[in-house]
Structure formats: structure tokens, C-alpha cells
Scaffold this active site. Structure first.
Site, PDB file in Angstrom:
ATOM      1  CB  CYS A  50      -0.837   0.194   1.465  1.00 37.22           C
ATOM      2  SG  CYS A  50      -2.261  -1.434   1.104  1.00 37.22           S
ATOM      3  CG  ASP A 460      24.959  38.067  -6.781  1.00 37.66           C
ATOM      4  OD1 ASP A 460      25.937  37.556  -8.233  1.00 37.66           O
ATOM      5  OD2 ASP A 460      25.852  39.043  -6.886  1.00 37.66           O
TER       6      ASP A 460
END
Length: 485
Positions: A50, A460
């Protein structure tokens, strides 16, 4: 460092969030759907495996075994649960973001390479021996390439059985099986039912849809995702960059449909994906996540698995939003953006070579290339009339300049951008193509190569956003703090 062992892409956090069987059992006991696809559990007394969020009664700990993949559970003799359908969960995010050979191999297997080229073909694409690939996949996934491909074929077969009225023999070969006997044996082993019984057990909606679901009208599918999903920004991007003849986006925001043409290994396809997401049930045993409704029209049903995987990459459906949001949400600048758009994705592409060309030339020129050099569909569908031209066609037609250099490199294999591509090697090769600037290469690496941690030349970006800088940029774009390239 060996290509087999790369740094953890989660930045020190396991993508499945659990590192031992006791922790996994706690996830099972709490039916925590965040871990669906990250691991599977099987019950020795029932012979069934499962997903962690299965709503059935929690088994006793000493009867439970854990597996990293559905294929590993199947290989150990367990059959899929009919209640939680573990074979249908989204793919593990870990294998999709990893840049090492295991991650690359999983992406290639999902794209159908083993079905088309065998294990030898897979190994050749990765640049390793078949024995090395077998050993590494078995060691980390609990199953080798053949078993992983077999599990995928079984899932494709179940989808076709339960959503189309195709004869069983056609489904067997469409799903990638070499014979009807192999198909029958696999379906019995994985689902403990014959193909006819599996078809009869389809959900009511599946049985109704099966009356009209044919290759001509398309196969209806639910493309599952884990956790929250923000379709709006994804569809905004796709609408903004749609190339006439190849793509269109129709409808109003919140209820749009994205359609596009696909060039596939055996034929062509037209896909349609709806913006309005389906949502999982609520209450006890709820599975966080949902799906996008899709319909796929194929000229050859053997392309179904490949087409589905390409849509999953385009819409970034196998991402782990919990890992992404946890890291980015800890940053003061990004925290309010993550809170406003939990589960924001980083869209990829359905065709990496096409994306690279479009990133270079832009939308308008791409549309002109389609009209002049694209292959006309045998059966156009509304505004969808062409396939995007192949690199070799463009290299012959426009041999000069940056476009000629890029398409020549794609056509002769100097630049490889497919699902099994080595991202660093591809980036190095792109840097050697005349006329490609750093920003274009960053877009290609993010979208075509599915790299979750790309930083463009400017601005940056702080290292604290790693390894999810691609997702951070999408938050900045969605919030209007950055313009899209």
C-alpha cells in the site's frame, strides 16, 4: 566523487522525511499522505502492499515491510492494494531531482527507454555497463531496470483497461508487453485479478468514460500530484509563451485548458490539461494532494507512458512541495511569498530540444519556424496544426548563427537534453555553443533539464535558498518582483 553518489539534493534533509523503519511506520499509522510515493509498505499476513496514506486498518508493526518502490514490493511477491491503488501515486521526488546515474536511470525508464531499447539501450545512454546499472538500481530502489519497467507497464495497462474500450490484446501491446501471455501473467501477479476482472472493477466514472474513450477521442487521465499545487502561475507562463500551431491556452483564468502537440517515439499526440485541479478527499485518512485532469490523443497507443511522463515534467507534478516550502519558507524574504503560494512549481517542458530552441529565439520567431519548417499534423485539431521542427531540420535550413550552432549540436548529440541527460555535462556543452548567453543556458538548464537549483547570472541568490533556487525564482516571478526572461 563518483557519479553514482552525489550530495543529497535536499541539502541534508531526506526527501521522504524519514530515515528508518520506525519513522516510516509512524507515517503509516498516521496515514500521512505526504509520504505517498516516497516509500511503500507491505503486509506479510495479507500479501498486499500500500501507500502510506492507505485508509485500511493499520497493520501490526511486526507484519509490515517497507520498500523504496512499487516495483520492489511487487518483486517480493506482494500485490497492489485495490483500495489505495499504490501504483498510481506520484513518482518519488528524490529520483527526479537527483543528478546521479540512479536518478537519470529512473527518468529514462519512466520515459519508456527500457521498453523501446532494453537494458542495454538504457546502459548505453547512461554511459555505464548494464551490470553496473543493475547493481546500483537494485541497491537503492530494491528493483532493477526490468522490474521497474514492468511495474510501469502494469500501471499503464490498468489505466487502459479501466478508461478505454480497447480490446485486451491491443492494450497488452500498447502498454509495452512483448506478448499477451506476459501481459496476463503480470496483471495477475500485480493486481491478483485477470485483465477482464480488473476492467470490471473500474470505478463507476471509469466505466462510464470507457464507452467513449478511444484513441480517436482521447484517453482521460488524472495526473496526480502530492501536496498543494498552484496551477495559476504555471498556466500564466504557458499562456504567455505558447507558440501558435504547437500550443494554445483557452478559457478564463482558473478554468483554462492547455493543449499542445507532441512528437513521440512511435507517432504523434495531442494533449489537453485543465487548470482547475481535482482535490483529494478530506477527513480521516485524507491524502494531501490532488490531480490535474488531462486527455491524451495518440496515433499509437504505445506512446501513452511516454506522453504521460512528458506532461508530468512539463507541469512539475512529481515535485516534493513540502521539502521546497520548508527550506524557502525559512527565509525572511521568501516566507510571505511561500505562504501566499504554497506548492508553487517550477515548470519543465514536454520536449527538451524544442525548449532550447525557443529559449534562444523567442516566441515570435519560434512561431515562424513552426509555420515554415514544422511538420503538419495528419489530423489538425483546431489551432494545433504542426509539430515543432526537429533540430536536424532546422540545422539544415538555417546552418548559420546561434540557431544553426545550437540545432547542429542537438542533432549530432554534442548537446543532450533528454530525461537521462547529465546536467553538468549538458551545461558544459551548452557553454561551448556560439551565441548562447548565460541567461539562455540558465533557462534551458531549469526547464529542459529539470534542474531545481539554477541561479541566473543576476541577481545574486543567497546560498540559503539552495537546493531550490529554481523554485525561489518562480516565487519572485509570480510575485512580480522579477520579470520572466
Amino acid at each position: 566523487m563518483s557519479d553514482f553518489r552525489q550530495p543529497d539534493p535536499s541539502g541534508g534533509r531526506r526527501l521522504d522525511g524519514v530515515t528508518d523503519d520506525d519513522s516510516r511506520y509512524e507515517a503509516v499509522r498516521s496515514r500521512d499522505g505526504r509520504f505517498d510515493g516516497a516509500f511503500f509498505f507491505a503486509v506479510a499476513t495479507t500479501g498486499i502492499y500500500c501507500r502510506p496514506s492507505c485508509p485500511a486498518v493499520t497493520p501490526k508493526r511486526h507484519n509490515v515491510r517497507f520498500f523504496p518502490t512499487a516495483a520492489a514490493a511487487q518483486g517480493a511477491g506482494f500485490r497492489a492494494c485495490r483500495r489505495c491503488r499504490p501504483d498510481a501515486v506520484p513518482g518519488s521526488a528524490e529520483w527526479n531531482v537527483r543528478a546521479d546515474v540512479v536518478g537519470r536511470a529512473v527518468r529514462l525508464i519512466a520515459d519508456g527507454v527500457v521498453d523501446r531499447e532494453g537494458v542495454a539501450g538504457l546502459a548505453a545512454r547512461l554511459g555505464y555497463s548494464a551490470r553496473q546499472v543493475q547493481r546500483q538500481l537494485t541497491g537503492e530502489l530494491g528493483a532493477g531496470p526490468v522490474a521497474l519497467a514492468r511495474a510501469q507497464r502494469a500501471h499503464t495497462a490498468r489505466v487502459l483497461l479501466q478508461t478505454t474500450g480497447l480490446p485486451v490484446t491491443e492494450i497488452a501491446f500498447a502498454a509495452g508487453f512483448a506478448s499477451v501471455r506476459q501481459f496476463n501473467d503480470t496483471v495477475r501477479a500485480v493486481y491478483a485479478a485477470t485483465p477482464s476482472e480488473l476492467r470490471a472493477a473500474a470505478p463507476r466514472g471509469g466505466r462510464a468514460g470507457r464507452r467513449t474513450a478511444t484513441p480517436a477521442v482521447g484517453i482521460p487521465l488524472r495526473l496526480a500530484h502530492r501536496g498543494p499545487y498552484q496551477p495559476g502561475p504555471v498556466f500564466d507562463l504557458l499562456e504567455r509563451e505558447a507558440v501558435e500551431g504547437v500550443e494554445d491556452v483557452t478559457g478564463t483564468p482558473g478554468a483554462r485548458t492547455h493543449r499542445r502537440t507532441l512528437r513521440l517515439p512511435y507517432g504523434t499526440g495531442i494533449t489537453a490539461v485543465d487548470e482547475r485541479p481535482g482535490t483529494a478527499r478530506t477527513g480521516s485518512g485524507a491524502r494531501p494532494g490532488g490531480w490535474l485532469d488531462a486527455r491524451i490523443h495518440l496515433t499509437d497507443l504505445r506512446d501513452l507512458t511516454t506522453a504521460v511522463q512528458r506532461l508530468r515534467r512539463l507541469f512539475d507534478l512529481d515535485a516534493d512541495p513540502y521539502a521546497v516550502d520548508e527550506r524557502l519558507g525559512a527565509d525572511p524574504r521568501l516566507a510571505p511569498l511561500v505562504a501566499a503560494r504554497p506548492g508553487l512549481r517550477s515548470p519543465g517542458t514536454a520536449d527538451p530540444d524544442e525548449l532550447a530552441v525557443r529559449a534562444l529565439v523567442g516566441r515570435d520567431r519560434a512561431a515562424r519556424l513552426v509555420q515554415r519548417y514544422g511538420k503538419t499534423l495528419d489530423a489538425p485539431c483546431g489551432t494545433l496544426t504542426h509539430l515543432f521542427p526537429e533540430p536536424a531540420t532546422l540545422a539544415d535550413a538555417a546552418p548559420g548563427g546561434a540557431l544553426g550552432a545550437l540545432t547542429t549540436a542537438l542533432a549530432d548529440g554534442a548537446v543532450r537534453l533528454g530525461p537521462g541527460a547529465d546536467r553538468d555535462a549538458a551545461a558544459d556543452a551548452l557553454n561551448g555553443v556560439p551565441g548562447l548567453d548565460a541567461r539562455t543556458i540558465a533557462v534551458i538548464r531549469t526547464r529542459a533539464l529539470g534542474d531545481p537549483d539554477v541561479a541566473p547570472p543576476a541577481p545574486d541568490l543567497p546560498d540559503s535558498w539552495r537546493p531550490w533556487r529554481s523554485y525561489a525564482l518562480n516565487h519572485l516571478h509570480a510575485a512580480g518582483e522579477l520579470e520572466y526572461p
